[in-house]
Design a protein around this motif. Structure first.
Motif, PDB file in Angstrom:
ATOM      1  N   ASP A 137      45.295 -19.184 -16.911  1.00 10.45           N
ATOM      2  CA  ASP A 137      44.921 -19.452 -18.293  1.00 10.45           C
ATOM      3  C   ASP A 137      44.221 -20.815 -18.357  1.00 10.45           C
ATOM      4  O   ASP A 137      43.993 -21.459 -17.327  1.00 10.45           O
ATOM      5  N   GLU A 138      43.891 -21.248 -19.559  1.00 14.26           N
ATOM      6  CA  GLU A 138      43.119 -22.479 -19.703  1.00 14.26           C
ATOM      7  C   GLU A 138      43.851 -23.688 -19.126  1.00 14.26           C
ATOM      8  O   GLU A 138      43.247 -24.527 -18.457  1.00 14.26           O
ATOM      9  N   GLU A 139      45.151 -23.774 -19.361  1.00 13.55           N
ATOM     10  CA  GLU A 139      45.905 -24.908 -18.830  1.00 13.55           C
ATOM     11  C   GLU A 139      45.979 -24.865 -17.304  1.00 13.55           C
ATOM     12  O   GLU A 139      45.953 -25.910 -16.635  1.00 13.55           O
ATOM     13  N   ASP A 140      46.065 -23.652 -16.743  1.00 18.11           N
ATOM     14  CA  ASP A 140      46.029 -23.523 -15.288  1.00 18.11           C
ATOM     15  C   ASP A 140      44.712 -24.044 -14.728  1.00 18.11           C
ATOM     16  O   ASP A 140      44.688 -24.806 -13.742  1.00 18.11           O
ATOM     17  N   ALA A 145      41.357 -28.028 -11.929  1.00 22.27           N
ATOM     18  CA  ALA A 145      40.239 -28.975 -11.993  1.00 22.27           C
ATOM     19  C   ALA A 145      40.713 -30.381 -11.638  1.00 22.27           C
ATOM     20  O   ALA A 145      40.051 -31.101 -10.869  1.00 22.27           O
ATOM     21  N   ARG A 146      41.848 -30.776 -12.177  1.00 20.72           N
ATOM     22  CA  ARG A 146      42.406 -32.090 -11.839  1.00 20.72           C
ATOM     23  C   ARG A 146      42.782 -32.159 -10.366  1.00 20.72           C
ATOM     24  O   ARG A 146      42.634 -33.198  -9.711  1.00 20.72           O
ATOM     25  N   MET A 147      43.296 -31.055  -9.832  1.00 19.13           N
ATOM     26  CA  MET A 147      43.644 -30.999  -8.419  1.00 19.13           C
ATOM     27  C   MET A 147      42.405 -31.231  -7.555  1.00 19.13           C
ATOM     28  O   MET A 147      42.428 -32.015  -6.602  1.00 19.13           O
ATOM     29  N   ILE A 170      36.929 -21.919 -21.459  1.00 13.79           N
ATOM     30  CA  ILE A 170      37.669 -22.272 -20.250  1.00 13.79           C
ATOM     31  C   ILE A 170      36.788 -23.081 -19.306  1.00 13.79           C
ATOM     32  O   ILE A 170      37.219 -24.087 -18.720  1.00 13.79           O
ATOM     33  N   VAL A 171      35.534 -22.667 -19.171  1.00 17.27           N
ATOM     34  CA  VAL A 171      34.598 -23.401 -18.313  1.00 17.27           C
ATOM     35  C   VAL A 171      34.416 -24.822 -18.842  1.00 17.27           C
ATOM     36  O   VAL A 171      34.431 -25.795 -18.088  1.00 17.27           O
TER      37      VAL A 171
END
Length: 232
Positions: A137-140, A145-147, A170-171
């Motif tokens: 989902d968006e939070e995933d 992205a942070r990872m 989401i993008v």
């Protein structure tokens, strides 16, 4: 041309048939780069065939490595996917360890570019092959992205919808978190309107399947993407 400046790229699957006329049209379309890669049916023979046919032109070429056996000299870049949302460590670091153990002593690391992949279409071959069993989902996606940016400092974060057009929100939510990592978007682009929409969000738009379904539409995506200012 440095991959860091690519706005548009075509992805060509070694396992699919493509004529010399189509190769010429793609190579001379004005695209910034051509990525040779696929999820299955990739062999050294069909990779070499595409390499020889595209090398007649000046377009930059990248091999997206999915099997160690298909790697061959002659490409400008070697894109190395690491699937951040896989359930099988083979696709996170297993194949990479195998390749480095066997060939690390002869690799030119200046040519290697690691892509942090996030696969968002469970029906695609890439998801089935790499053991992705849940749609992020968006939070995933934001966490991945942070990872990519902060934990692994990867040069590319690749949102892969593979045949399905993605959710622009989401993008965008991923792009907003990236500063040094470049955002690649791939999946389901079948019109110039969709190409422009994703070009307004992602750094690089990758166009694949429509090459085989409607080459003329695929070629038009080059100017469509480049007509949109680079997202900030």
């Amino acid at each position: 041309m440095d991959y860091k400046t690519w706005r548009h790229a075509f992805k060509i699957d070694p396992a699919k048939n493509i004529s010399d006329k189509q190769v010429e049209a793609i190579a001379e379309s004005g695209t910034d780069g051509v990525i040779i890669g696929g999820s299955d049916g990739v062999t050294l023979e069909n990779v070499l065939d595409l390499l020889a046919r595209f090398r007649r032109f000046s377009v930059p070429l990248a091999l997206e490595v999915s099997t160690v056996e298909s790697v061959t000299p002659g490409f400008d870049y070697y894109f190395i996917p690491t699937v951040l949302n896989t359930t099988d460590s083979k696709w996170l670091n297993g194949l990479h360890h195998e390749a480095l153990r066997e060939y690390g002593h002869m690799m030119n690391f200046d040519e290697l570019v690691t892509e942090g992949y996030c696969i968002l279409n469970l029906d695609c071959t890439a998801a089935k092959v790499t053991g992705v069993d849940r749609v992020p989902d968006e939070e995933d996606v934001q966490a991945y992205a942070r990872m990519a940016e902060h934990l692994f400092t990867l040069p590319i974060f690749y949102l892969e919808y593979s045949g399905q057009y993605g959710d622009p929100q989401i993008v965008r939510s991923a792009k907003e978190l990236l500063t040094n990592t470049r955002l690649f978007y791939g999946g389901g682009i079948r019109s110039t309107e969709q190409a422009k929409e994703m070009a307004a969000i992602a750094d690089t738009v990758v166009v694949g399947n429509v090459v085989y379904d409607d080459l003329q539409v695929a070629l038009k995506t080059v100017d469509a993407v480049k007509s949109v200012p680079l997202p900030m």
